[in-house]
Scaffold this active site. Sequence first.
Site, PDB file in Angstrom:
ATOM      1  N   ASP A  28       0.882  -1.163   0.000  1.00  0.00           N
ATOM      2  CA  ASP A  28       0.000   0.000   0.000  1.00  0.00           C
ATOM      3  C   ASP A  28       0.925   1.220   0.000  1.00  0.00           C
ATOM      4  O   ASP A  28       2.119   1.133   0.318  1.00  0.00           O
ATOM      5  CB  ASP A  28      -0.930  -0.002   1.212  1.00  0.00           C
ATOM      6  CG  ASP A  28      -2.132   0.924   0.977  1.00  0.00           C
ATOM      7  OD1 ASP A  28      -2.050   1.794   0.077  1.00  0.00           O
ATOM      8  OD2 ASP A  28      -3.144   0.804   1.694  1.00  0.00           O
TER       9      ASP A  28
HETATM   10  C1  BGC Z   1      -4.956   3.321  -0.005  1.00  0.00           C
HETATM   11  C2  BGC Z   1      -5.045   2.302  -1.142  1.00  0.00           C
HETATM   12  C3  BGC Z   1      -4.861   3.017  -2.448  1.00  0.00           C
HETATM   13  C4  BGC Z   1      -3.536   3.736  -2.430  1.00  0.00           C
HETATM   14  C5  BGC Z   1      -3.246   4.489  -3.714  1.00  0.00           C
HETATM   15  C6  BGC Z   1      -3.723   4.171  -0.071  1.00  0.00           C
HETATM   16  O1  BGC Z   1      -3.782   5.219   0.829  1.00  0.00           O
HETATM   17  O2  BGC Z   1      -5.009   2.644   1.231  1.00  0.00           O
HETATM   18  O3  BGC Z   1      -6.270   1.621  -1.109  1.00  0.00           O
HETATM   19  O4  BGC Z   1      -4.968   2.100  -3.500  1.00  0.00           O
HETATM   20  O5  BGC Z   1      -3.529   4.684  -1.374  1.00  0.00           O
HETATM   21  O6  BGC Z   1      -4.063   5.586  -3.831  1.00  0.00           O
END
Ligand code: BGC
Length: 759
Positions: free
Chosen positions: A229
């Site tokens: 993530d």
């Molecule tokens: C989120 C993810 C997301 C990623 C990219 C993170 O803060 O938890 O679900 O895909 O950002 O935007």
Amino acid sequence: MDVKKLVKEMTLEEKASLCSGMDSWHTKPVDRLSVPAMMVSDGPHGLRKQDDKSDHLGINESIKAVCFPAGCALAASFDRELLRHVGETIGNECQAEDLGVILGPAMNIKRSPLCGRNFEYFSEDPYLAGEMAVSHVKGVQSKGVGTSIKHFLANSQEHRRMSSDSRIDERTLREIYLPAFEKAVKEAQPWTVMCSYNKVNGTYASENKTALTDILRDEWGFEGFVMSDWGAVNDRVKGIRAGLELEMPSSGGINDKKIVDAVKSGELPEEVVDVAVERILNIVYKYIENRQENAVWDKEADHAFSREAAAECMVLLKNDNNVLPLNKTQKVAFIGEFAKKPRYQGGGSSHINSFCVDNSVDEAVCKYQVSYAKGYSLDKDVIDEELAKEAVNLAAESDVAVVFAGLPDAYESEGYDRSHMKMPQGQEELIRRVAGANKNTVVVLYNGSPVEMPWEKDVAAILEAYLGGQAAGSAVVDVLYGIKNPCGKLPETFPLKLEDNPSYLYYFGEKDVTEYREGIFTGYRYYDKKKMDVLYPFGHGLSYTTFALSNLKLDKEKLTDKEMLKVTVDVENTGDCFGKEVVQLYIAPKESKIIRPVKELKDFEKVALNPGEKKTVVFELDSRAFAYWNTEIHDWHVESGAYDILAGQSSRNIACSKEVYIQSCNTLPKHYDENSLFGDLLEDEQAKALLEPLITMVKQSVSGNAEEDSVSKEAISDDMTKAMMKYMPLRGMRSFGGTTFKEEDFQKLLQELAAIGKS
Ligand code: BGC
């Protein structure tokens, strides 16, 4: 493309550099070797493709796109085909926009109604969440575009999401938090998996070898790559060793250098880096090979489909006196700012820049006799007397009043959790006042997670619209006027109040430690076991027609856990309009020695029926449907015994059931020693035969004492002796075996008992 050969031609620095992103949304290219970059984008319920000024919080603008219903709504459809179609549509949009991977579906288990990100997640039930994910992934990937199932693992809260440690026991992980991911990997093979921010049992998910390698790859056979993530990497070297191939976004080269240094110092074998790069490049080239240069997408067509989809997801919670559907001749008041500005998606990384948004007032005024009153302002929590008065007056002079209510944006979002389960106080008060002025009051709810409804008894009907995407406003009108018959079912329990939720006592944890103490008893598994009243149960949802389930049949009354069980059940539309019913199949162990939920969902089927039409639904159950996770053998085990097979229209509305006996083919290991209890040993036929002399010994010893204690010998029956001995360990013979007990004989017996365990 011969990826292995390509990797051999790379320098260590080039390989390490490929293990992190180029920027927020791209993998790195290697120009020297013509290795291309690949773009990824959020997701999950539409495209959030950001070109410049990228961020992972949904703050900066992305391209104009179509916002489909969010995960909370999609799961309420209980419709695998629909999810597949949504996936295909999004996959095609990705092709047209040259995206390699769309970041989703988000599929964490809804442990508490408070989780700020519940709106993106599917369900409190792992089976349903898994089925929805499989269909979504298959749909997207059928277009040659990858998915990233997220957030692996145990990321069921936003509170301290980057540091919290989800402490979960082995059985709970296996039965509740892993199975949806397991299903998605085994049945749909997503191109990528996104690991979560949090720790799992003390180790960050981004460096958790048990999760990323032992379970995901070795047990489940995952073939793609794991990405972090955004910002979830803690120790990059530990991460790559544990099975985290790609760090996202970029770490400006800092972590790439750490990989290089670790290889040079001998801390990290270079082969580990080679394998990681191979896995990443396999997907990059898969994207290149599947690229459809000429793909186009039609925003209007996708918008029209999102309207269809939204209607399929809405759940009719209540409909007293059939106040719904509305008819053209009625004077109807639409009340509430949400009628003009529907809340149709959540905040954060999934936020779509919708190219258009339907609203219910515009949709309805040109077709029906609808008037509008604002009723409340979304930026105020308390009642606005003037707006309320106007709304109440309009309600009083209308045949039906429809209040559009729910949770404003600020109430639930990625990044933080709710602290309560209530709607804004002003909206609650408005509903009460409108209901006081018009007995035909209907409430339409826009929310991503359950709310308390202290006004529930005051109103005639409630339509749960969840966050239904950019066409939710028009889809609501379709459902209110019966153009579409509601057919959604709750993918989660609506408890009466927050305090009823099983995670309530521990949810926020202490500092960074969150113990999942309710264990396997999430959602309905808990409410059923405690026989608690709930506001609306898991699986509940009404229709404008009625259905009857009957004639449940099993193809066997008794079977082993190696055989399949075929279940058939009839479902009939007993009302007078077309509709769809979700036939839900639950399994209930009858007399288990294991602590288990009363029943668990093991299959479902959504069936479309014309009035009077009847269809037979067929389910095939394998051993996993009956199994629990046994922590002694660290594997699934089916306990021999009777099980009820239940078919229902909700978890609390079971129409028919049949009993089946399952014989396990696996025996659990037995460890018998002098601390084993008589009662446990007596349940084992082999051990029982060996114990008879001891029981006689104890009986004689007790009746010998009986004479002294002036209790009649006859009063001490065999059964009584056995009952008294039930909870006595074998070593108790030394104290209660009397004069005939001999230690040598006892040791011999212990050896014979130990041999049973080994046989
Ligand atoms: C989120 C993810 C997301 C990623 C990219 C993170 O803060 O938890 O679900 O895909 O950002 O935007």
